[in-house]
Scaffold this motif. Structure first.
Motif, PDB file in Angstrom:
ATOM      1  N   TYR A 148      -9.499  -1.540 -50.547  1.00 28.38           N
ATOM      2  CA  TYR A 148      -9.385  -1.127 -51.941  1.00 28.38           C
ATOM      3  C   TYR A 148     -10.245  -1.950 -52.888  1.00 28.38           C
ATOM      4  O   TYR A 148     -10.824  -1.411 -53.839  1.00 28.38           O
ATOM      5  N   ALA A 149     -10.337  -3.238 -52.651  1.00 27.81           N
ATOM      6  CA  ALA A 149     -11.145  -4.084 -53.539  1.00 27.81           C
ATOM      7  C   ALA A 149     -12.626  -3.742 -53.441  1.00 27.81           C
ATOM      8  O   ALA A 149     -13.399  -4.027 -54.374  1.00 27.81           O
ATOM      9  N   HIS A 150     -13.049  -3.125 -52.344  1.00 32.32           N
ATOM     10  CA  HIS A 150     -14.456  -2.759 -52.150  1.00 32.32           C
ATOM     11  C   HIS A 150     -14.737  -1.318 -52.580  1.00 32.32           C
ATOM     12  O   HIS A 150     -15.794  -1.030 -53.142  1.00 32.32           O
ATOM     13  N   ARG A 151     -13.765  -0.426 -52.361  1.00 33.16           N
ATOM     14  CA  ARG A 151     -13.982   0.996 -52.655  1.00 33.16           C
ATOM     15  C   ARG A 151     -13.436   1.433 -54.014  1.00 33.16           C
ATOM     16  O   ARG A 151     -13.721   2.539 -54.458  1.00 33.16           O
ATOM     17  N   GLY A 152     -12.627   0.590 -54.645  1.00 29.69           N
ATOM     18  CA  GLY A 152     -12.171   0.880 -55.988  1.00 29.69           C
ATOM     19  C   GLY A 152     -10.845   1.613 -56.071  1.00 29.69           C
ATOM     20  O   GLY A 152     -10.226   1.979 -55.064  1.00 29.69           O
ATOM     21  N   PHE A 153     -10.401   1.854 -57.310  1.00 30.78           N
ATOM     22  CA  PHE A 153      -9.074   2.387 -57.590  1.00 30.78           C
ATOM     23  C   PHE A 153      -8.829   3.732 -56.902  1.00 30.78           C
ATOM     24  O   PHE A 153      -7.745   3.986 -56.371  1.00 30.78           O
ATOM     25  N   ASP A 154      -9.804   4.599 -56.910  1.00 25.65           N
ATOM     26  CA  ASP A 154      -9.604   5.946 -56.370  1.00 25.65           C
ATOM     27  C   ASP A 154      -9.382   5.956 -54.862  1.00 25.65           C
ATOM     28  O   ASP A 154      -8.959   6.982 -54.310  1.00 25.65           O
ATOM     29  N   SER A 155      -9.655   4.856 -54.194  1.00 24.52           N
ATOM     30  CA  SER A 155      -9.470   4.814 -52.743  1.00 24.52           C
ATOM     31  C   SER A 155      -8.050   4.432 -52.335  1.00 24.52           C
ATOM     32  O   SER A 155      -7.709   4.483 -51.148  1.00 24.52           O
ATOM     33  N   ILE A 156      -7.205   4.065 -53.292  1.00 23.21           N
ATOM     34  CA  ILE A 156      -5.883   3.523 -52.967  1.00 23.21           C
ATOM     35  C   ILE A 156      -4.920   4.647 -52.564  1.00 23.21           C
ATOM     36  O   ILE A 156      -4.754   5.632 -53.283  1.00 23.21           O
ATOM     37  N   ASP A 157      -4.297   4.496 -51.412  1.00 27.79           N
ATOM     38  CA  ASP A 157      -3.282   5.437 -50.946  1.00 27.79           C
ATOM     39  C   ASP A 157      -2.117   5.471 -51.931  1.00 27.79           C
ATOM     40  O   ASP A 157      -1.701   4.433 -52.471  1.00 27.79           O
ATOM     41  N   GLY A 158      -1.570   6.647 -52.183  1.00 31.08           N
ATOM     42  CA  GLY A 158      -0.519   6.809 -53.175  1.00 31.08           C
ATOM     43  C   GLY A 158       0.721   5.989 -52.894  1.00 31.08           C
ATOM     44  O   GLY A 158       1.329   5.426 -53.816  1.00 31.08           O
ATOM     45  N   GLN A 159       1.131   5.905 -51.615  1.00 27.98           N
ATOM     46  CA  GLN A 159       2.319   5.114 -51.293  1.00 27.98           C
ATOM     47  C   GLN A 159       2.058   3.629 -51.484  1.00 27.98           C
ATOM     48  O   GLN A 159       2.977   2.873 -51.818  1.00 27.98           O
ATOM     49  N   ASP A 160       0.834   3.198 -51.270  1.00 26.94           N
ATOM     50  CA  ASP A 160       0.487   1.807 -51.559  1.00 26.94           C
ATOM     51  C   ASP A 160       0.450   1.568 -53.067  1.00 26.94           C
ATOM     52  O   ASP A 160       0.992   0.592 -53.580  1.00 26.94           O
ATOM     53  N   LEU A 161      -0.164   2.505 -53.794  1.00 24.90           N
ATOM     54  CA  LEU A 161      -0.387   2.326 -55.223  1.00 24.90           C
ATOM     55  C   LEU A 161       0.924   2.190 -55.989  1.00 24.90           C
ATOM     56  O   LEU A 161       1.063   1.303 -56.838  1.00 24.90           O
ATOM     57  N   ARG A 162       1.876   3.071 -55.706  1.00 25.38           N
ATOM     58  CA  ARG A 162       3.120   3.084 -56.482  1.00 25.38           C
ATOM     59  C   ARG A 162       4.299   2.507 -55.712  1.00 25.38           C
ATOM     60  O   ARG A 162       5.443   2.656 -56.130  1.00 25.38           O
ATOM     61  N   GLY A 163       4.027   1.845 -54.612  1.00 26.90           N
ATOM     62  CA  GLY A 163       5.094   1.257 -53.817  1.00 26.90           C
ATOM     63  C   GLY A 163       4.728  -0.095 -53.261  1.00 26.90           C
ATOM     64  O   GLY A 163       5.045  -1.126 -53.833  1.00 26.90           O
ATOM     65  N   ARG A 164       3.982  -0.101 -52.173  1.00 28.63           N
ATOM     66  CA  ARG A 164       3.809  -1.335 -51.411  1.00 28.63           C
ATOM     67  C   ARG A 164       3.030  -2.420 -52.154  1.00 28.63           C
ATOM     68  O   ARG A 164       3.211  -3.610 -51.867  1.00 28.63           O
TER      69      ARG A 164
END
Length: 579
Positions: free
Chosen positions: A61-77
């Motif tokens: 995610y730190a390399h590919r940016g915000f749009d690459s973040i999986d939804g369950q990771d983004l709002r959960g993990r």
């Protein structure tokens, strides 16, 4: 204590024998065989432990940016590493409950720096200031959990921030999520003249043994801990608290409380009636957290906090399960802590330590500060030969170990930074949550409004000297402890005089922790406090907040009896006097 060695503890869901799984849903208690995930949050935790998301943040995610973040990771993990998406600017409070999560999400994060016991070195404080200035647009909020929150953090910068923080021994591990959150501790542990016992070794053990451990990284909900040798960590409102007390036979140790929490279903913690020595705090804490993990209600998230289990079981059954299934021994019966007025808990001002030096407590305005000022506070601490700075559960800060001949110089220097050591009662006793500026749950703005209200009240009531707590919250969740404030304000939308929908508050009056000397047993035998009174139909707009507080306080001054507290007065005042 490990999960596999705990009698009554549940095995991981994948290893459960089919005949042990209940056919009915129950409450989702692992100890009763209810392993089928019953809501999306439980499914996400079953799919992958939240601690594992760090690798994805650093490597993907730190390399590919915000749009690459999986939804369950983004709002959960990602919460397992102290990261929440912050609220997208421009979304008004009326849309908070109706928009989908992705519509509320900004592409920036709040990052919570975990500060167990509020303990900071000068180097650590300076590092937070550096991160704030370089990566968070200068933001920094001291919270009522003794953490510091940063805003405007980009996912691309998170690894660099971790590198700076971890180089000085700080972390964001489990600062959020369904985990053991940052643990409250006395900011004057080890130096206060009146503490029963220094709880620092216990806090250090808890952090070393359990923070970041997968033994407790999948709890039904968040788990809040407080450990103090004195009554300065709102022990009545935590999932588990260890409070310093002297046993008549065994000496100094801790009284244990469980099941406290506020939010939309407030409950004061209950005493287990046990005395625990310093060296056993870690094992007892693990047993209590283990009960929560295994017996906690996982079916509905709004019933998943420990307070609901404790309310259903009662203290006696909870203690019996703790002793028989987790500790395998009987705990020693113990006395309650003595009564201590809540107004003595915040440590603001100049106070002599037991070694003859002084600690100096000061007030960031409703907890808000900035990175540059944090760096300046570090410089001031260093200038008076101190390497110990503390945060408090009341959004305040302290510098410890100040030589007597340097106290007034330090007080003056802090004042130039608008950090008051001898503040007005309004500056000293006003708290505010994050509010709609950054929080996706908020309905109204809080920080700026509370700050402006302080200024107005100082002008209008310059000689008012009775401690009055004013707590401002942007939604019903009570992060600012509105139910236990003299004047607690729950954010909501209200109608103004023209019938327009505007930001405003429901008012709670006369809430407090601890016994009230006028109406309760001042011995404090297990006294927890009282939730604030709600006057039917009493709602105010944000614009009229200062007017309302001034009016109520003038009514109190005019009608109070000799020595009568505001809380006691509100219990007998008429609705007209409170409106």
């Amino acid at each position: 204590m490990t999960e596999s060695s705990t009698s009554g503890a549940a095995a991981p869901p994948g290893s459960v024998r089919p005949h042990l799984v209940k056919r009915h849903r129950g409450e989702g208690q692992w100890a009763k065989g209810h392993f089928t995930p019953l809501n999306p949050n439980e499914q996400a935790k079953k799919d992958d432990d939240g601690l594992n998301v760090r690798a994805r943040i650093e490597n993907i995610y730190a390399h590919r940016g915000f749009d690459s973040i999986d939804g369950q990771d983004l709002r959960g993990r990602m919460r397992w590493w102290g990261l929440y998406t912050q609220r997208r600017p421009g979304i008004d409070g009326g849309k908070t409950a109706v928009l989908e999560p992705h519509e509320l999400d900004d592409e920036y994060f709040m990052m919570r720096v975990r500060i167990d016991g509020g303990q900071l070195t000068v180097a650590q404080l300076r590092a937070i200031g550096q991160v704030s200035a370089a990566y968070a647009r200068g933001t920094a909020d001291v919270t009522d959990r003794q953490n510091i929150q940063l805003h405007w953090v980009r996912i691309e910068d998170v690894p660099a921030i971790w590198k700076i923080l971890e180089a000085v021994g700080l972390q964001t591990t489990e600062a959020c999520g369904d985990t053991p959150r940052a643990m409250l501790g006395s900011p004057v542990a080890g130096v206060a003249k009146d503490e029963v016992i220094d709880a620092t070794p216990a806090l250090e053990e808890l952090k070393r043994r359990f923070v970041g451990s997968k033994e407790f990284s999948n709890l039904p909900r968040k788990f809040k801990t407080a450990v103090s040798g004195m009554q300065d960590v709102v022990h009545e409102a935590n999932d588990v608290s260890f409070v310093g007390v002297v046993h008549p036979e065994h000496g100094p140790g801790f009284d244990v409380w469980v099941g406290g929490g506020l939010s939309t279903n407030p409950q004061f913690a209950k005493r287990l009636g046990v005395w625990v020595p310093l060296e056993e705090v870690g094992d007892v804490w693990a047993g209590i957290c283990g009960i929560f993990r295994d017996y906690g209600y996982r079916r509905l998230r709004n019933r998943a906090r420990l307070k609901f289990l404790v309310a259903d079981w009662g203290a006696a059954k909870f203690r019996e399960v703790l002793e028989s299934e987790y500790l395998h021994r009987t705990l020693i019966d113990g006395p309650p802590p003595p009564f201590v007025p809540a107004t003595q808990r915040d440590h603001v001002g100049v106070h002599e330590q037991k070694d003859g030096r002084y600690y100096v407590g000061f007030c960031p305005r409703v907890g808000r500060i900035d990175g540059a000022t944090l760096g300046r506070v570090a410089d001031l601490a260093e200038a008076v030969s101190s390497d110990r700075v503390r945060t408090t559960p009341d959004q305040k800060m302290l510098i410890l170990d100040v030589p007597g001949d340097r106290v007034e110089w330090l007080v003056g220097e802090l004042k130039t930074l608008d950090l008051q050591v001898r503040p007005s009662v309004f500056r000293r006793h006003t708290m505010a949550c994050t509010g709609i500026e950054f929080c996706k749950l908020a309905i109204v703005e809080t920080k700026a409004l509370a700050s402006d209200t302080i200024d107005e009240l100082e002008k209008r009531l310059p000689d008012f000297d009775t401690p009055i707590t004013l707590n401002v919250n942007g939604c019903p969740n009570s992060c600012a402890r509105i139910q236990t404030a003299d004047i607690g304000l729950k954010g909501q939308l209200v109608q103004d005089a023209n019938g327009d929908q505007v930001e405003g508050f429901q008012v709670h009056l006369g809430g407090h922790f601890g016994a009230d000397a006028e109406s309760e047993d001042a011995s404090g035998a297990g006294s927890t406090g009282s939730f604030g009174r709600k006057v039917r139909g009493l709602k105010i707009t944000a614009a009229e907040l200062a007017d309302y507080v001034e009016r109520v306080l003038r009514n109190y001054q005019a009608d109070r009896r000799a020595g009568e507290s505001f809380a006691a007065w509100t219990a007998r005042a008429t609705e007209q006097q409170l409106s």
